[in-house]
Design a protein around this motif. Sequence first.
Motif, short mmCIF file in Angstrom:
data_model
loop_
_atom_site.label_atom_id
_atom_site.label_comp_id
_atom_site.label_asym_id
_atom_site.label_seq_id
_atom_site.Cartn_x
_atom_site.Cartn_y
_atom_site.Cartn_z
N PHE A 9 10.78 -58.41 69.88
CA PHE A 9 11.45 -58.87 71.09
C PHE A 9 10.77 -58.30 72.35
N VAL A 10 10.37 -57.04 72.28
CA VAL A 10 9.68 -56.43 73.42
C VAL A 10 8.37 -57.16 73.71
N HIS A 11 7.61 -57.43 72.65
CA HIS A 11 6.34 -58.15 72.82
C HIS A 11 6.56 -59.52 73.46
N ASP A 12 7.55 -60.26 72.96
CA ASP A 12 7.83 -61.58 73.53
C ASP A 12 8.25 -61.47 74.99
N CYS A 13 9.03 -60.45 75.31
CA CYS A 13 9.54 -60.31 76.67
C CYS A 13 8.43 -60.06 77.68
N TYR A 14 7.43 -59.25 77.31
CA TYR A 14 6.40 -58.84 78.26
C TYR A 14 5.10 -59.62 78.14
N TYR A 15 4.91 -60.34 77.04
CA TYR A 15 3.60 -60.94 76.82
C TYR A 15 3.65 -62.40 76.34
N SER A 16 4.77 -63.07 76.48
CA SER A 16 4.83 -64.47 76.09
C SER A 16 5.80 -65.21 77.00
N SER A 17 5.72 -66.54 76.94
CA SER A 17 6.61 -67.40 77.73
C SER A 17 7.87 -67.75 76.98
N LEU A 18 8.03 -67.27 75.76
CA LEU A 18 9.17 -67.67 74.94
C LEU A 18 10.51 -67.29 75.55
N PRO A 19 10.73 -66.07 76.06
CA PRO A 19 12.07 -65.71 76.54
C PRO A 19 12.57 -66.57 77.69
N ILE A 20 11.69 -66.96 78.62
CA ILE A 20 12.18 -67.71 79.78
C ILE A 20 12.74 -69.06 79.37
N SER A 21 12.35 -69.58 78.21
CA SER A 21 12.85 -70.87 77.75
C SER A 21 14.31 -70.80 77.34
N TYR A 22 14.87 -69.60 77.24
CA TYR A 22 16.27 -69.45 76.86
C TYR A 22 17.16 -69.18 78.06
#
Length: 835
Positions: free
Chosen positions: A385-398
């Motif tokens: 979850f930390v990796h997705d939060c800081y290094y991917s666009s996945l979280p903003i889609s939620y």
Amino acid sequence: MEPRSPTPTGGICSNAALQEELRCPGDAVAAFYGTMGRQIWLGNALLLASAAMTGVMVGIGSYGRRYRHHRFTSFVFLGANTLFLPVVSFVVSTLRDSSNDYVNRSAEDGGTSLVALCHSLFHPCMVITWAFLVQMAALSTVSVVAIDGREGRRVGPPWELLVKGVWTFYLAASITNSRFFHGLFRISPSGNHGGTVTLICSKIMFAPFALICAKIWLKWYSYRKARKSFALGRNPGLVFGYMQQQQLQQAARSQRHGGPAMVGEHHDTLCPPLLVVGEDSRQVERRPWGYVFSDVWTMDTDSSIGLVTLDRIWRMDGTLPTSTPRLKDLCLSFALFKLLRCRFARYDHLPTNNVRLVKFFWGSLLLKDGDHERVLRVIADELTFVHDCYYSSLPISYAKSWLPLLSIFLSLLSISYCVVAAYFTVVFAAHHARKEGRSQIRCDFWCSRLQEVTSQSWRKEFGNLYFDVLPEFVLLVLVMVAEVRDVSSYICSNWTKVALICRVNCASSSLQRQHGVAHRLVGHFLQWRCRMMNHWDEKIGQCSVLVPHPTPKTTLVGVVSRLFHLPDEKRKVKVPDAVKVCIMDALRSAASSSTSSSGCQYQLGNGRTSLQRSHAGKSFLWACNAGRSTSEIILTWHVATCILEFRRPAAHRHDHTGQASALTPSPDQHKIAATHLSKYCAYLMSWCPELLPEDEAWSKSLYEDAKADAERVLAGGIVMAGPPPSSMPETEYQELVRLLSAGSNHLVLKNGARLGKQLVELVEGEETAWAILAGFWAEMILSVAPSSNLKVHKRAIARGGELITLLWALLFHAGIVSRPGDEADGAATAVGCTV
């Protein structure tokens, strides 16, 4: 050079003598051929290079994200983005419908000029489509990050890609004049603007631009919503304020009920009400220390679906398909991830001393025997979850519930476009090969002198059709791969699973009965695990100062290593279960030895504590002298561990028949744990010294100096019998200890040889020696894990994660936030927690 296959076009001058006189000179034709040949081959080279570069970008950006943040790959990304516009501008500028090339002759040749008119239909269509496909592939590798300003730099939507798309659209519309641009807005062929081929090529050329604009708009909208969301962008401030109020509530309850319980009283029912999802469903107000819920005092009695806390999920009776322990642990990981974000946001007074939280973490996870896999899985999911939060666009889609569906829809549109474009590319390429040949560009040229123009022209074809088709297909496949990966990331994402778990489990019982089949299907889906979404590969690096067969300095690898000052050789191995068990046992032993009643005092030192627990171990305390640095102690024990590993007494390995003895698993497990942790600590000194307590340059230089000294001492003096578990003969063992003791200049090698000899000659035997080493290394890795250097652990998470980073996060949630030596008593402590 006489041009071949002259094609008379008749008309302008019919006098045969004049035509003969105006025949094009050979050197003019050669110059024209050379100019056009170089131009078309340079364009083809750029097409192929960009396709290869895009493949690297998609591969790294989508499937090897841990390599995205290495220096070399960052340089590749920067170079690809910087050179894209010049390359596109150059290639596209050579595709105008009326690109004439004139070669003027000198006066002595009578002033003859060569005039050429070059044209193509298929080539411009492919090149412009290629330019848009490169941008589509690049868009799939861009990360948009909407986080709190205290956590680091936000990464906004990729507006530069929109600028590149607009520029490419302008170039495409300008060079094709009205031929392709008019075809974009027509649905039937027109005699003025080409036939069916031109009509379909127009759609293929410009459709990616619409997809690019739609995707950028979606990223912008998601970023804008996520940045203002209390569940995403502003979550650390809300979680911090919420935990502060929880602490006040807990203090009030403690006063009413006579104080908190000890850690030994572990009850799973005392799950803390950590925030999981639904923060945006509540009214929030600002406070000096952060944000709080305006109705926080009534949340325990709230039964709506909006805000979901961890204790609410933990109270599920397990009858629902989404109430399995594995899925509950996933929600626990998500709640712990939000606490870890507060640490990254540098809320230094985060109440890690929350009694209920620490008690639950120890009682429900750490103090349970046999649950080492579960503990590390919870922390590994948290770091995902930390990796997705800081290094991917996945979280903003939620940020909105419908955004993932829209993202999937756009990805499916992109995949459909790639399929359609691939089909028509094959059809048009076959049509072009039949009608026009396999060339990319066809030029008609003739010569003129003053006002006289020959009526005879010649034709020359340049390039090969495969240079259009091959890069096009490569890019179409890469875009499809990137889009499939995006779709699968939404479907398999732990973010999606957490949202579904909370929605299904917290629905009313009547709704569950009404949609029982749907709930069972959701439950089966949630049980499916996709390894592609796991960022930590559960591997640890292994290095050693004493190498049985070192790489010669004269080999290519050795020369390159010395030239570029590369770290020591390493290899990655799967983390053995023995390592996990040994670490968790050391942590439980540290908790059980705590005797403090006013604050939790975990006895984690630099290995001394584990040695003091056994009578045999006390004789090795000299090797943990408090006056030495942690790095020196690590190297000393690493050398000793290597010596014991090389020298395995035959009496402990074979019986009188020569077959392997039936040993209990414990000694072997101790040996596996000790050797792997020893080499992992050496790997940290060589490759990741910033994760260790001392100055990283000093730790790395200490390792390199010790290794160089060991290689010098052992060069030509001893030949290892082979890599472990091959045993070392007694004579070679004695020679190894003698050389390290007498011939080395480095103190850690001398001390390591002394310690290794002491371990080999231990009266209690080899099993006890390995047990001592396993306990020492487990305590050592735990003692160096706590750190306040948040940047290095964030970078380690970006690279895929390290075992020491998992332990760092684990100890943080357990209430251990400082290293031995950071406190006056030399023990790692949790700030004021009561257990």
